[in-house]
Design a protein around this motif. Structure first.
Motif, PDB file in Angstrom:
ATOM      1  N   PHE B 401       0.833  -1.209   0.000  1.00  0.00           N
ATOM      2  CA  PHE B 401       0.000   0.000   0.000  1.00  0.00           C
ATOM      3  C   PHE B 401       0.859   1.247   0.000  1.00  0.00           C
ATOM      4  CE2 PHE B 401      -2.606  -3.383   1.425  1.00  0.00           C
ATOM      5  CZ  PHE B 401      -3.830  -3.127   0.861  1.00  0.00           C
ATOM      6  N   ALA B 402       1.977   1.211   0.731  1.00  0.00           N
ATOM      7  CA  ALA B 402       2.793   2.410   0.856  1.00  0.00           C
ATOM      8  C   ALA B 402       3.822   2.545  -0.258  1.00  0.00           C
ATOM      9  CB  ALA B 402       3.501   2.409   2.208  1.00  0.00           C
ATOM     10  N   SER B 403       4.107   1.468  -0.976  1.00  0.00           N
ATOM     11  CA  SER B 403       5.214   1.566  -1.918  1.00  0.00           C
ATOM     12  C   SER B 403       4.776   1.916  -3.346  1.00  0.00           C
ATOM     13  CB  SER B 403       6.032   0.269  -1.918  1.00  0.00           C
ATOM     14  OG  SER B 403       5.228  -0.819  -2.265  1.00  0.00           O
ATOM     15  N   LEU B 404       3.486   2.159  -3.534  1.00  0.00           N
ATOM     16  CA  LEU B 404       3.027   2.616  -4.857  1.00  0.00           C
ATOM     17  C   LEU B 404       2.435   4.011  -4.717  1.00  0.00           C
ATOM     18  CD1 LEU B 404       1.166  -0.588  -6.109  1.00  0.00           C
ATOM     19  CD2 LEU B 404       3.462   0.146  -6.693  1.00  0.00           C
ATOM     20  N   ASN B 405       2.831   4.913  -5.571  1.00  0.00           N
ATOM     21  CA  ASN B 405       2.311   6.278  -5.515  1.00  0.00           C
ATOM     22  C   ASN B 405       0.826   6.281  -5.881  1.00  0.00           C
ATOM     23  OD1 ASN B 405       1.610   8.940  -5.956  1.00  0.00           O
ATOM     24  ND2 ASN B 405       3.591   9.473  -6.819  1.00  0.00           N
ATOM     25  N   PRO B 406      -0.035   6.716  -4.938  1.00  0.00           N
ATOM     26  CA  PRO B 406      -1.480   6.622  -5.192  1.00  0.00           C
ATOM     27  C   PRO B 406      -1.955   7.549  -6.311  1.00  0.00           C
ATOM     28  CG  PRO B 406      -1.049   7.821  -3.159  1.00  0.00           C
ATOM     29  CD  PRO B 406       0.262   7.267  -3.615  1.00  0.00           C
ATOM     30  N   ARG B 407      -1.121   8.490  -6.725  1.00  0.00           N
ATOM     31  CA  ARG B 407      -1.568   9.441  -7.740  1.00  0.00           C
ATOM     32  C   ARG B 407      -1.070   9.085  -9.132  1.00  0.00           C
ATOM     33  NH1 ARG B 407      -1.181  11.977  -3.187  1.00  0.00           N
ATOM     34  NH2 ARG B 407      -2.952  13.202  -2.470  1.00  0.00           N
ATOM     35  N   MET B 408      -0.408   7.943  -9.263  1.00  0.00           N
ATOM     36  CA  MET B 408       0.058   7.530 -10.590  1.00  0.00           C
ATOM     37  C   MET B 408      -0.738   6.307 -11.045  1.00  0.00           C
ATOM     38  SD  MET B 408       4.127   7.969  -9.966  1.00  0.00           S
ATOM     39  CE  MET B 408       4.808   7.433 -11.525  1.00  0.00           C
ATOM     40  N   THR B 409      -1.002   6.224 -12.333  1.00  0.00           N
ATOM     41  CA  THR B 409      -1.688   5.030 -12.829  1.00  0.00           C
ATOM     42  C   THR B 409      -0.689   3.884 -12.886  1.00  0.00           C
ATOM     43  OG1 THR B 409      -1.148   5.483 -15.108  1.00  0.00           O
ATOM     44  CG2 THR B 409      -3.202   6.407 -14.304  1.00  0.00           C
ATOM     45  N   VAL B 410      -1.226   2.685 -12.979  1.00  0.00           N
ATOM     46  CA  VAL B 410      -0.373   1.504 -13.027  1.00  0.00           C
ATOM     47  C   VAL B 410       0.626   1.611 -14.173  1.00  0.00           C
ATOM     48  CG1 VAL B 410      -0.390  -0.958 -13.484  1.00  0.00           C
ATOM     49  CG2 VAL B 410      -2.048   0.024 -11.919  1.00  0.00           C
ATOM     50  N   SER B 411       0.149   2.109 -15.303  1.00  0.00           N
ATOM     51  CA  SER B 411       1.046   2.193 -16.455  1.00  0.00           C
ATOM     52  C   SER B 411       2.168   3.209 -16.204  1.00  0.00           C
ATOM     53  CB  SER B 411       0.224   2.519 -17.704  1.00  0.00           C
ATOM     54  OG  SER B 411       0.762   3.581 -18.403  1.00  0.00           O
ATOM     55  N   GLN B 412       1.817   4.318 -15.524  1.00  0.00           N
ATOM     56  CA  GLN B 412       2.866   5.293 -15.191  1.00  0.00           C
ATOM     57  C   GLN B 412       3.874   4.702 -14.213  1.00  0.00           C
ATOM     58  OE1 GLN B 412       0.264   8.366 -13.807  1.00  0.00           O
ATOM     59  NE2 GLN B 412       0.600   9.652 -15.597  1.00  0.00           N
ATOM     60  N   ILE B 413       3.353   3.955 -13.235  1.00  0.00           N
ATOM     61  CA  ILE B 413       4.226   3.368 -12.218  1.00  0.00           C
ATOM     62  C   ILE B 413       5.221   2.400 -12.865  1.00  0.00           C
ATOM     63  CG2 ILE B 413       4.268   1.729 -10.289  1.00  0.00           C
ATOM     64  CD1 ILE B 413       1.637   3.009  -9.361  1.00  0.00           C
ATOM     65  N   ILE B 414       4.690   1.545 -13.738  1.00  0.00           N
ATOM     66  CA  ILE B 414       5.567   0.515 -14.310  1.00  0.00           C
ATOM     67  C   ILE B 414       6.516   1.104 -15.346  1.00  0.00           C
ATOM     68  CG2 ILE B 414       5.618  -1.683 -15.563  1.00  0.00           C
ATOM     69  CD1 ILE B 414       2.958  -2.346 -14.335  1.00  0.00           C
ATOM     70  N   ILE B 462       1.952  -5.513  -9.108  1.00  0.00           N
ATOM     71  CA  ILE B 462       2.359  -4.268  -9.782  1.00  0.00           C
ATOM     72  C   ILE B 462       3.778  -3.898  -9.369  1.00  0.00           C
ATOM     73  CG2 ILE B 462       1.849  -1.805 -10.053  1.00  0.00           C
ATOM     74  CD1 ILE B 462      -1.106  -2.546  -9.441  1.00  0.00           C
ATOM     75  N   SER B 463       4.053  -4.010  -8.061  1.00  0.00           N
ATOM     76  CA  SER B 463       5.414  -3.702  -7.575  1.00  0.00           C
ATOM     77  C   SER B 463       6.444  -4.580  -8.273  1.00  0.00           C
ATOM     78  CB  SER B 463       5.523  -3.964  -6.072  1.00  0.00           C
ATOM     79  OG  SER B 463       4.719  -3.094  -5.366  1.00  0.00           O
ATOM     80  N   ILE B 464       6.083  -5.843  -8.444  1.00  0.00           N
ATOM     81  CA  ILE B 464       7.028  -6.764  -9.095  1.00  0.00           C
ATOM     82  C   ILE B 464       7.230  -6.376 -10.552  1.00  0.00           C
ATOM     83  CG2 ILE B 464       7.347  -9.163  -9.832  1.00  0.00           C
ATOM     84  CD1 ILE B 464       5.916  -9.957  -7.204  1.00  0.00           C
ATOM     85  N   ALA B 465       6.121  -6.021 -11.221  1.00  0.00           N
ATOM     86  CA  ALA B 465       6.239  -5.593 -12.619  1.00  0.00           C
ATOM     87  C   ALA B 465       7.147  -4.384 -12.728  1.00  0.00           C
ATOM     88  CB  ALA B 465       4.852  -5.270 -13.184  1.00  0.00           C
ATOM     89  N   ARG B 466       7.005  -3.453 -11.783  1.00  0.00           N
ATOM     90  CA  ARG B 466       7.856  -2.269 -11.812  1.00  0.00           C
ATOM     91  C   ARG B 466       9.317  -2.666 -11.608  1.00  0.00           C
ATOM     92  NH1 ARG B 466       6.979   2.108  -7.176  1.00  0.00           N
ATOM     93  NH2 ARG B 466       7.330   0.246  -5.943  1.00  0.00           N
ATOM     94  N   ALA B 467       9.532  -3.620 -10.690  1.00  0.00           N
ATOM     95  CA  ALA B 467      10.906  -4.000 -10.378  1.00  0.00           C
ATOM     96  C   ALA B 467      11.568  -4.707 -11.552  1.00  0.00           C
ATOM     97  CB  ALA B 467      10.923  -4.891  -9.136  1.00  0.00           C
ATOM     98  N   ILE B 468      10.805  -5.538 -12.271  1.00  0.00           N
ATOM     99  CA  ILE B 468      11.452  -6.290 -13.353  1.00  0.00           C
ATOM    100  C   ILE B 468      11.439  -5.532 -14.669  1.00  0.00           C
ATOM    101  CG2 ILE B 468      11.001  -8.564 -12.322  1.00  0.00           C
ATOM    102  CD1 ILE B 468       8.716  -8.892 -14.322  1.00  0.00           C
ATOM    103  N   ALA B 469      10.846  -4.332 -14.692  1.00  0.00           N
ATOM    104  CA  ALA B 469      10.739  -3.578 -15.950  1.00  0.00           C
ATOM    105  C   ALA B 469      12.088  -3.376 -16.640  1.00  0.00           C
ATOM    106  CB  ALA B 469      10.035  -2.249 -15.709  1.00  0.00           C
ATOM    107  N   PRO B 470      13.126  -2.930 -15.939  1.00  0.00           N
ATOM    108  CA  PRO B 470      14.396  -2.717 -16.655  1.00  0.00           C
ATOM    109  C   PRO B 470      15.224  -3.998 -16.803  1.00  0.00           C
ATOM    110  CG  PRO B 470      14.451  -1.688 -14.474  1.00  0.00           C
ATOM    111  CD  PRO B 470      13.234  -2.525 -14.540  1.00  0.00           C
TER     112      PRO B 470
END
Lengths: 327, 586
Positions: B401-414, B462-470
């Motif tokens: 809950f705390a590690s994703l910015n609530p004001r960004m969409t999933v696509s922006q986050i990833i 979602i957090s995992i997707a963000r982490a493995i993105a690069p």
């Protein structure tokens, strides 16, 4: 605890020194000096100003010496209780301020007590009954109190006092007591006169304090320890007063810091309007006429009050909040 | 009093929360009963209504929650504090603020909560908070109540109780706080104790001690205990009876052995399976390793050390430091999962941050071999020089809950790390986000939604997707599954395994839960007070630990099988006693 207090006190020494230096620098800042503005005033009155006399005055007051020498003379005098001589009043500064200081302290303390006595219960009520009719009513009154300038309230009350009740609400004493020595009669007279300035000066502070108390308490009201207190069987009132209110009060200890300088400058305009015999109008006067030693004493006093206030509030906070004591 | 007579009976209880979309029944037609001397475990996942049910019994449900219908019958109750008249009371019918209800709280039914720190007032002394109930319900004097408080603290095995009554909660360790909380609840010898996840926030070794304590108190006081938990291991360890809750309803009730050996409801079965799965190595992992053996070391640490300044001393004269990581050496191989276990404060997270070089490293060397095979020493590099490495070593955090910015969409986050990586084409990024969402098992439609629209498990995806993105080569999972329900936890770990298989990622898996590490990791390091006390192959460390701390840790882990209850010898690590005599210096 002792170490904590010692540390605070020791740290304040360099601050006090810096403040005194700054105070002296500030009163030196405006172009010209007391003699110049004295001469200007004489000229404005149509009198001849003798150049030789001005130089003599400068020499007598030491105004042509370098900054640091003047500062040293001033600060070493202060250590012996000599704040210098007021140019305008031709009286020692310490006497001038001392007379009025006592009344200022009384006014400031009563205002503080008045503010807390009114604001804290209302703040608690507003938080516990959030969004109730009462909460809205107090919020509206509070915002009006915040938004109205004090001197305006003072003027209105003066007008009402004179026109409706036919009494004079200015000053802190009735004429018959003004120069009398202290007695019960004088004390009661003082209390009667205090009510109006205290109410005027206290309104805006009360209003903001209500908001702060409400916000502080709302942060605490839904913490698990409140549920614990209820689960023990405490009544709702006791559970709230003993736990969240107690904790919501802690930040107030920090506000003591700004009460201290307010003794001197908290109510200047109101004091002028109501012609209160406190130090505030004297300070304003000293600044306007560049009465150097008097103004300097005030600025120094303000700084000292701020620093002392800070120490006191730190110590009070440490006393009431064990978490700070043990850090 | 006969022992099998229930003391509390909940009948058809409905507790509803009023929302804009109508009433939501958090507790929906629940019936259960508590018996003296018996411990009933209420299990279920987050949001199943366990806590609301427990609070309904004491009428402590926060607004807008409200008991709508049903009965809560308390037998042998004294409605008035003064008289000895005994009758059966329906608690649901009482005024929540009335004196009868208040007399029952703390005297007949007491409660303890999950977070012992926030459930105790920070500015009142422990003794004061314990004595309060006794003074309130029994009208005894303050000095008598304080004596009672000392006595209670002794009963909950706090050493030096005379000193402890004059201490503040923050001077206690987590385990001591929970003991104090239990002392507070038991000071009036209540007939019923409701414990709402009392050990969830504690380390396993301390959890084991608290569970023992509750078992003893249950017998000595002949109390009925309602114990709320989500951990089937804990249930197996202490329950006499079990009630399984789902979506506000009780789906299954029974004796603990029956439930474990012969669960009827599908939900109970899935809970049990999820719990038992994580007590052995993952079959899938073994399969993956067979298909592709581990590669060469890509990250190796030599005697890494990290200190923090803990005190400036008087006027900054005497600086004191706290050694968070002490002389840590290890290697991580390509495609390997390396576990780090230890209690809170043992330095696991600090170690992870040192590895990623979010923290500076005070001593030692850290070598990283990148994709091209070039080895760099990371410990002395500056932020700018670390940029390429940061792309390859990434973290998934604990709190979804705390590690994703609530004001960004999933696509922006990833796509944020992609942008930083220089992928400037919007089209390309979009394709990559779609691909990543697919990899972590989320629908492509999630792209334009905000994090609040997702559950904890989905957010962790979602957090995992963000982490493995690069396309990182090392992924640090810092308690990445701890905040999730058991069933979701297994899914996320399976996902991580699949990603490892597809992308050849090495994991550093940080957890306080030995079971999860056993399930997920090839090798494990055990940390204690900043030191790696034992390291080795996960199975051999788990079955044949060498270091006494590892033994203590393993013996404290509850086994998800009630028939093995009491068969295990618990080791106590001697250095653990520092917990008991903890002071407020931290």
């Amino acid at each position: 605890m002792f170490v904590y207090i010692m540390r605070r006190v020791l740290w304040s020494v360099p601050f006090l020194f810096a403040a005194s230096l700054l105070a002296f620098a500030i009163i030196q800042l405006p172009p010209g000096d007391y003699v110049e503005s004295y001469a200007a005033r004489l000229e404005a009155d149509g009198q001849q100003v003798d150049e030789v006399r001005i130089i003599a005055l400068r020499d007598r007051f030491g105004l042509d010496r370098p900054f640091i020498v003047q500062y040293w003379k001033w600060i070493s005098g202060i250590f012996q209780g000599d704040f210098g001589l007021s140019f305008q009043w031709q009286q020692p500064v310490s006497e001038l301020i001392g007379d009025r200081m006592f009344l200022s302290v009384i006014l400031a303390t009563s205002t503080l007590l008045f503010t807390w006595a009114i604001a804290l219960p209302i703040g608690v009520y507003s938080a516990v009954k959030q969004y109730s009719v009462g909460d809205y009513v107090f919020s509206i009154i509070g915002f009006i109190g915040l938004a109205t300038p004090n001197f305006l309230v003072a003027l209105i009350l003066m007008y009402v006092g004179v026109v409706v009740f036919g009494t004079n609400v200015t000053g802190l004493f009735s004429p018959e007591y003004a120069n009398a020595s202290w007695s019960w009669g004088k004390f009661i007279d003082l209390l009667k006169h205090l009510i109006i300035p205290v109410a005027i000066i206290g309104t805006s502070a009360t209003a903001s304090l209500i908001r702060i108390m409400r916000a502080n308490l709302l942060d605490e009201l839904f913490k698990p320890y409140v549920t614990t207190a209820r689960a023990k069987g405490l009544s709702e009132f006791k559970a709230i007063i003993k736990y969240p209110v107690r904790i919501a009060l802690n930040p107030f200890a920090s506000t003591i810091a700004w009460v201290f300088p307010q003794i001197i400058s908290g109510s200047t305009i109101v004091a002028v309007v109501l012609s209160l015999p406190t130090v505030d109008p004297l300070m304003l006067d000293a600044l306007l006429s560049q009465d150097m030693y008097l103004a300097g004493a005030f600025i120094l006093l303000l700084s000292v009050m701020s620093i002392v206030g800070m120490i006191v509030s730190d110590i009070v906070l440490a006393l009431i909040d064990p978490r700070i004591r043990y850090r | 009093m006969t022992t099998n007579q229930p003391i509390l009976e909940v009948k058809d209880l409905v507790t509803a929360f009023q929302t804009r979309h109508g009433d939501f029944n958090a507790v929906d037609n629940v019936s259960l009963s508590l018996t003296p001397g018996k411990l009933m475990c209420l299990v279920g996942e987050s949001g199943s209504g366990k806590s609301v049910l427990s609070r309904s019994i004491l009428q402590l449900v926060d607004k807008p929650g409200k008991i709508v219908s049903g009965e809560i019958l308390l037998h042998d109750a004294h409605p008035a504090a003064s008289s000895d008249k005994v009758e059966t009371l329906d608690l649901a019918a009482l005024n929540p603020r009335g004196s009868v209800m208040r007399n029952i709280r703390g005297r007949d039914i007491a409660m303890i909560f999950q977070e012992p720190m926030s459930s105790l007032s920070p500015v009142h002394k422990i003794g004061n908070q314990i004595a309060e109930s006794a003074m309130l319900h029994e009208g005894i004097s303050k000095s008598q109540a304080m004596e009672r408080a000392v006595d209670m603290l002794r009963q909950v095995e706090i050493s030096n109780p005379e000193k402890a009554v004059n201490q503040y909660p923050f001077e206690f360790s987590g385990g001591m706080r929970q003991r104090a909380m239990i002392a507070m609840a038991l000071v009036c010898s209540p007939k019923i104790l409701i414990a709402d996840e009392p050990t969830t926030a504690l380390d396993v070794t301390i959890q084991a001690e608290i569970l023992d304590l509750l078992q003893n108190l249950k017998q000595t006081h002949n109390m009925a205990i309602m114990f709320i938990t989500h951990d089937m291991g804990v249930v197996a360890e202490i329950a006499d009876d079990v009630a399984v809750m789902k979506n506000g309803k009780i789906v299954e009730v029974g004796g603990v052995r029956d439930i474990f050996s012969n669960p009827n409801h599908g939900y109970t079965k899935s809970l049990l399976r999820a719990a038992q799965d994580t007590q052995k190595p993952s079959d899938r992992r073994i399969e993956i390793r067979r298909a592709r053996p581990l590669g060469d070391p890509i990250l190796s640490a030599k005697s890494i050390g990290k200190e923090f300044l803990s005190s400036h001393g008087f006027l900054g004269l005497k600086k004191e430091t706290f050694v968070a990581v002490d002389d840590a050496s290890f290697e991580l191989r390509e495609g390997e999962s390396l576990g780090v276990v230890g209690e809170s404060g043992s330095g696991k997270t600090t170690l992870a941050r040192c590895i990623q070089r979010i923290h500076g490293i005070d001593r030692g060397e850290l070598h990283y071999r990148n994709r091209a095979g070039v080895e760099t020493e990371l410990s002395r590099l500056r932020d700018k020089e670390l940029q390429p490495t940061w792309r390859e070593i990434r973290t998934v955090f604990q709190d979804p809950f705390a590690s994703l910015n609530p004001r960004m969409t999933v696509s922006q986050i990833i796509s944020e790390p992609l942008l930083l990586n220089g992928m400037t084409s919007k089209r390309q990024r979009r394709d990559r986000v779609e691909e990543l969402l697919d990899l972590v098992g989320l629908p492509v439609e999630s792209m334009e939604r905000f994090p609040h629209a997702f559950s904890g498990g989905q957010r962790q995806r979602i957090s995992i997707a963000r982490a493995i993105a690069p396309e990182p080569r090392v992924l640090i999972a810092d308690e990445a599954t701890s905040a999730l329900d058991v069933s979701i936890r297994v899914q996320i770990m399976d996902l991580l395994l699949e990603l490892q298989h597809k992308l050849n990622i090495s994991y550093i898996f940080i957890s306080h839960d030995v079971g999860l590490v056993r399930f997920f990791c090839d090798r494990v390091m055990v940390m204690y007070k900043g030191k790696i006390v034992e390291a080795g192959d996960t199975e051999s460390v788990c079955t044949d630990p060498e270091h006494p701390y590892t033994k203590a840790l393993l013996s404290a882990v509850p086994i998800t099988d009630p028939s093995e209850r009491g068969t295990k010898v618990r080791h106590r690590y001697v250095a653990d006693l520092s917990d008991v005599s903890a002071n407020g210096s931290v």
